[in-house]
Motif scaffolding. Structure first.
Motif, PDB file in Angstrom:
ATOM      1  N   UNK A   1       0.833  -1.203   0.000  1.00 19.67           N
ATOM      2  CA  UNK A   1       0.000   0.000   0.000  1.00 19.67           C
ATOM      3  C   UNK A   1       0.864   1.247   0.000  1.00 19.67           C
ATOM      4  N   UNK A   2       0.384   2.273  -0.704  1.00 22.59           N
ATOM      5  CA  UNK A   2       1.025   3.576  -0.713  1.00 22.59           C
ATOM      6  C   UNK A   2      -0.061   4.609  -0.437  1.00 22.59           C
ATOM      7  N   UNK A   3       0.210   5.535   0.454  1.00 25.26           N
ATOM      8  CA  UNK A   3      -0.797   6.544   0.776  1.00 25.26           C
ATOM      9  C   UNK A   3      -1.155   7.385  -0.439  1.00 25.26           C
ATOM     10  N   UNK A   4      -0.195   7.638  -1.292  1.00 26.21           N
ATOM     11  CA  UNK A   4      -0.422   8.562  -2.398  1.00 26.21           C
ATOM     12  C   UNK A   4      -0.837   7.895  -3.702  1.00 26.21           C
ATOM     13  N   UNK A   5      -0.489   6.642  -3.905  1.00 30.08           N
ATOM     14  CA  UNK A   5      -0.713   6.026  -5.211  1.00 30.08           C
ATOM     15  C   UNK A   5      -1.769   4.933  -5.204  1.00 30.08           C
ATOM     16  N   UNK A   6      -1.730   4.003  -4.274  1.00 24.25           N
ATOM     17  CA  UNK A   6      -2.731   2.960  -4.278  1.00 24.25           C
ATOM     18  C   UNK A   6      -2.286   1.649  -3.675  1.00 24.25           C
ATOM     19  N   UNK A   7      -2.813   0.562  -4.257  1.00 26.74           N
ATOM     20  CA  UNK A   7      -2.587  -0.787  -3.738  1.00 26.74           C
ATOM     21  C   UNK A   7      -2.131  -1.693  -4.875  1.00 26.74           C
ATOM     22  N   UNK A   8      -1.237  -2.632  -4.518  1.00 25.31           N
ATOM     23  CA  UNK A   8      -0.763  -3.629  -5.466  1.00 25.31           C
ATOM     24  C   UNK A   8      -0.747  -4.985  -4.789  1.00 25.31           C
ATOM     25  N   UNK A   9      -1.113  -6.010  -5.535  1.00 23.10           N
ATOM     26  CA  UNK A   9      -1.119  -7.385  -5.033  1.00 23.10           C
ATOM     27  C   UNK A   9      -0.074  -8.184  -5.802  1.00 23.10           C
ATOM     28  N   UNK A  10       0.818  -8.829  -5.074  1.00 28.80           N
ATOM     29  CA  UNK A  10       1.849  -9.645  -5.694  1.00 28.80           C
ATOM     30  C   UNK A  10       1.696 -11.102  -5.282  1.00 28.80           C
ATOM     31  N   UNK A  11       1.906 -11.985  -6.230  1.00 30.02           N
ATOM     32  CA  UNK A  11       2.020 -13.405  -5.922  1.00 30.02           C
ATOM     33  C   UNK A  11       3.367 -13.593  -5.231  1.00 30.02           C
ATOM     34  N   UNK A  12       3.391 -14.312  -4.119  1.00 28.56           N
ATOM     35  CA  UNK A  12       4.649 -14.623  -3.443  1.00 28.56           C
ATOM     36  C   UNK A  12       4.995 -16.071  -3.758  1.00 28.56           C
ATOM     37  N   UNK A  13       6.091 -16.249  -4.477  1.00 28.23           N
ATOM     38  CA  UNK A  13       6.547 -17.588  -4.848  1.00 28.23           C
ATOM     39  C   UNK A  13       7.423 -18.096  -3.723  1.00 28.23           C
TER      40      UNK A  13
END
Length: 191
Positions: free
Chosen positions: A102-114
């Protein structure tokens, strides 16, 4: 000469490795995942700084990370990263093979964790699959698919080894085993 090492700070002794990371290209197609991350260990305190440092330039300053505690033995509350602090939280409802940034200014990203112990070929397949723009596959679906693929590859290798060890190799007219390339097939002709 005696050398004393401080074993309480192992990340200070070894240089930080770059993050093994693959991101979805920027497009208008929104998918379930924004990329994949293949950490070298299950030590979040050591693994998060290179990941966040790599993403700060691309996505803006990452301020929070959430994980599922199933895959991480120790979850630090805060991790210092290149002049700022990243807050780490955990949710048992979150898929164990997914990391949310999460970033306060930009948004959210979801990553697959291998998982760190994943074979390189399997990790490459997962990284490629997680970065397909607009993909509807979730972290759980990708990991389940890879488990099936891995079993299929293992079964094929075992069958081939059994074939070879049980005399399945082709014999030449002279009584000696021939390799596959020596077979008189259309693609194996010698010039």
């Amino acid at each position: 000469m005696t050398t004393t090492l401080d074993r309480t700070a192992p990340r200070d002794l070894a240089p930080e490795l770059p993050a093994r990371l693959s991101l979805t290209p920027k497009t208008t197609l929104a998918g379930q995942l924004d990329g994949a991350w293949w950490p070298c260990s299950r030590n979040l305190e050591a693994e998060l700084p290179p990941l966040v440092a790599a993403l700060d330039d691309v996505w803006g300053r990452i301020t929070r990370v959430t994980v599922n505690p199933t895959r991480w033995p120790v979850i630090p509350r805060k991790v210092p990263v290149a002049g700022h602090t990243v807050h780490v939280g955990w949710f048992t409802e979150q898929h164990p093979d997914k990391l949310i940034l999460l970033s306060y200014t930009v948004g959210r990203w979801d990553l697959l964790v291998i998982p760190p112990e994943t074979e390189p070929a399997a990790a490459a397949r997962l990284m490629a699959a997680a970065t397909i723009p607009g993909s509807v596959l979730t972290a759980g679906a990708l990991m389940a698919d890879e488990a099936v693929i891995g079993r299929g590859i293992g079964d094929a290798l075992r069958r081939e080894a059994g074939w070879e060890s049980e005399g399945g190799a082709c014999m030449s007219p002279f009584g000696s085993p021939m390799g596959r390339r020596a077979l008189p097939l259309p693609g194996n002709t010698r010039r």
